[in-house]
Motif scaffolding. Structure first.
Motif, mmCIF file in Angstrom:
data_model
loop_
_atom_site.group_PDB
_atom_site.id
_atom_site.type_symbol
_atom_site.label_atom_id
_atom_site.label_comp_id
_atom_site.label_asym_id
_atom_site.label_seq_id
_atom_site.Cartn_x
_atom_site.Cartn_y
_atom_site.Cartn_z
ATOM 1 N N VAL A 1 -2.959 -3.134 16.490
ATOM 2 C CA VAL A 1 -1.887 -3.208 15.514
ATOM 3 C C VAL A 1 -2.125 -2.385 14.079
ATOM 4 O O VAL A 1 -1.466 -2.426 13.533
ATOM 5 C CB VAL A 1 -1.571 -4.860 15.297
ATOM 6 C CG1 VAL A 1 -1.248 -5.331 16.637
ATOM 7 C CG2 VAL A 1 -3.040 -5.401 14.793
ATOM 8 N N TRP A 2 -3.464 -1.879 14.092
ATOM 9 C CA TRP A 2 -3.806 -1.256 12.762
ATOM 10 C C TRP A 2 -3.618 0.274 13.010
ATOM 11 O O TRP A 2 -3.750 1.054 12.143
ATOM 12 C CB TRP A 2 -5.381 -1.375 12.825
ATOM 13 C CG TRP A 2 -5.623 -2.753 12.695
ATOM 14 C CD1 TRP A 2 -6.174 -3.566 13.332
ATOM 15 C CD2 TRP A 2 -5.279 -3.549 11.527
ATOM 16 N NE1 TRP A 2 -6.101 -4.817 12.784
ATOM 17 C CE2 TRP A 2 -5.918 -4.932 11.631
ATOM 18 C CE3 TRP A 2 -4.948 -3.418 9.955
ATOM 19 C CZ2 TRP A 2 -6.112 -6.005 10.720
ATOM 20 C CZ3 TRP A 2 -4.977 -4.390 9.012
ATOM 21 C CH2 TRP A 2 -5.419 -5.636 9.381
ATOM 22 N N ALA A 3 -3.152 0.753 14.260
ATOM 23 C CA ALA A 3 -2.862 2.325 14.493
ATOM 24 C C ALA A 3 -2.193 3.078 13.564
ATOM 25 O O ALA A 3 -2.482 4.168 12.961
ATOM 26 C CB ALA A 3 -2.503 2.397 15.869
ATOM 27 N N ASP A 4 -1.135 2.559 13.091
ATOM 28 C CA ASP A 4 -0.203 3.021 12.096
ATOM 29 C C ASP A 4 -0.561 2.931 10.586
ATOM 30 O O ASP A 4 0.262 3.326 9.666
ATOM 31 C CB ASP A 4 1.245 2.841 12.392
ATOM 32 C CG ASP A 4 1.772 3.032 13.553
ATOM 33 O OD1 ASP A 4 1.149 4.517 14.265
ATOM 34 O OD2 ASP A 4 2.474 2.576 14.390
ATOM 35 N N MET A 5 -1.603 2.019 10.056
ATOM 36 C CA MET A 5 -1.782 1.676 8.798
ATOM 37 C C MET A 5 -2.669 2.816 8.360
ATOM 38 O O MET A 5 -3.618 3.450 8.683
ATOM 39 C CB MET A 5 -2.769 0.498 8.995
ATOM 40 C CG MET A 5 -2.575 -0.087 7.640
ATOM 41 S SD MET A 5 -3.088 -1.710 7.896
ATOM 42 C CE MET A 5 -1.504 -2.569 7.796
ATOM 43 N N LYS A 6 -2.203 3.294 7.052
ATOM 44 C CA LYS A 6 -2.815 4.596 6.402
ATOM 45 C C LYS A 6 -3.758 3.749 5.618
ATOM 46 O O LYS A 6 -3.619 2.724 4.814
ATOM 47 C CB LYS A 6 -1.655 5.329 5.676
ATOM 48 C CG LYS A 6 -0.991 6.003 6.631
ATOM 49 C CD LYS A 6 -1.498 6.865 7.482
ATOM 50 C CE LYS A 6 -0.431 7.506 8.247
ATOM 51 N NZ LYS A 6 -1.087 7.814 9.665
ATOM 52 N N PRO A 7 -5.012 4.487 5.060
ATOM 53 C CA PRO A 7 -5.864 3.945 4.014
ATOM 54 C C PRO A 7 -5.177 4.079 2.550
ATOM 55 O O PRO A 7 -4.234 5.078 2.303
ATOM 56 C CB PRO A 7 -6.920 4.911 4.109
ATOM 57 C CG PRO A 7 -6.527 5.987 4.803
ATOM 58 C CD PRO A 7 -5.458 5.579 5.466
ATOM 59 N N VAL A 8 -5.423 3.007 1.918
ATOM 60 C CA VAL A 8 -4.698 2.875 0.576
ATOM 61 C C VAL A 8 -5.625 2.804 -0.587
ATOM 62 O O VAL A 8 -5.149 2.971 -2.011
ATOM 63 C CB VAL A 8 -3.694 1.666 0.423
ATOM 64 C CG1 VAL A 8 -2.496 1.860 1.407
ATOM 65 C CG2 VAL A 8 -4.295 0.304 0.616
ATOM 66 N N GLY A 9 -6.872 2.770 -0.560
ATOM 67 C CA GLY A 9 -7.902 2.663 -1.549
ATOM 68 C C GLY A 9 -8.969 3.498 -1.014
ATOM 69 O O GLY A 9 -8.892 4.708 -0.775
ATOM 70 N N LYS A 10 -10.342 3.158 -0.999
ATOM 71 C CA LYS A 10 -11.307 3.778 -0.912
ATOM 72 C C LYS A 10 -12.066 3.605 0.662
ATOM 73 O O LYS A 10 -13.252 3.664 0.626
ATOM 74 C CB LYS A 10 -12.501 3.560 -2.024
ATOM 75 C CG LYS A 10 -12.334 3.798 -3.541
ATOM 76 C CD LYS A 10 -12.968 3.297 -4.514
ATOM 77 C CE LYS A 10 -12.786 4.142 -5.751
ATOM 78 N NZ LYS A 10 -13.722 3.662 -6.737
ATOM 79 N N GLU A 11 -11.072 3.396 1.449
ATOM 80 C CA GLU A 11 -11.417 3.129 2.880
ATOM 81 C C GLU A 11 -12.198 4.334 3.457
ATOM 82 O O GLU A 11 -11.498 5.458 2.908
ATOM 83 C CB GLU A 11 -10.398 2.574 4.022
ATOM 84 C CG GLU A 11 -9.712 1.028 3.428
ATOM 85 C CD GLU A 11 -8.665 1.149 2.452
ATOM 86 O OE1 GLU A 11 -8.452 2.474 1.944
ATOM 87 O OE2 GLU A 11 -7.941 0.195 2.203
ATOM 88 N N VAL A 12 -12.993 4.218 4.204
ATOM 89 C CA VAL A 12 -13.446 5.540 4.861
ATOM 90 C C VAL A 12 -12.439 5.736 6.241
ATOM 91 O O VAL A 12 -12.217 4.908 6.802
ATOM 92 C CB VAL A 12 -14.766 5.325 5.623
ATOM 93 C CG1 VAL A 12 -15.139 6.522 6.261
ATOM 94 C CG2 VAL A 12 -15.924 4.956 4.408
ATOM 95 N N TRP A 13 -11.979 7.063 6.109
ATOM 96 C CA TRP A 13 -10.987 7.226 7.289
ATOM 97 C C TRP A 13 -11.498 8.057 8.408
ATOM 98 O O TRP A 13 -12.401 8.992 8.532
ATOM 99 C CB TRP A 13 -10.013 8.176 6.729
ATOM 100 C CG TRP A 13 -8.843 8.399 7.686
ATOM 101 C CD1 TRP A 13 -8.528 9.845 8.205
ATOM 102 C CD2 TRP A 13 -7.814 7.708 8.169
ATOM 103 N NE1 TRP A 13 -7.577 9.633 8.983
ATOM 104 C CE2 TRP A 13 -7.066 8.460 8.985
ATOM 105 C CE3 TRP A 13 -7.653 6.251 8.185
ATOM 106 C CZ2 TRP A 13 -6.138 7.921 9.936
ATOM 107 C CZ3 TRP A 13 -6.547 5.712 8.864
ATOM 108 C CH2 TRP A 13 -5.554 6.540 9.589
#
Length: 76
Positions: free
Chosen positions: A64-76
């Motif tokens: 369920v997280w596959a389409d979620m883009k980072p919005v802050g300082k998350e490591v991608w």
């Protein structure tokens, strides 16, 4: 509280458990033995493989997280 002692038998260390303390233990069950940093010994029942009769994909969960883009300082 019952007490016991360790003894050496061949290349193993044996701990006898008084019958009064082993009432809930199944004599036909194989156990994993775990000793922690304080010397506490735990007997953990070895379970049979719960997935042995599973159908392929039976325990699949969609990502369920596959389409979620980072919005802050998350490591991608």
């Amino acid at each position: 509280m019952a007490t016991t002692k360790l003894r050496k038998q061949g290349s193993s260390i044996v701990v006898t458990i008084p019958a009064s303390e082993a009432k809930k233990l199944d004599m036909n069950t194989e156990y994993f033995v775990k000793t922690d940093e304080h010397g506490n010994i735990s007997l953990i029942p070895k379970l049979e493989n719960p997935f042995i009769n599973a159908e392929p994909g039976e325990f699949y969960e969609p990502d369920v997280w596959a389409d979620m883009k980072p919005v802050g300082k998350e490591v991608w």
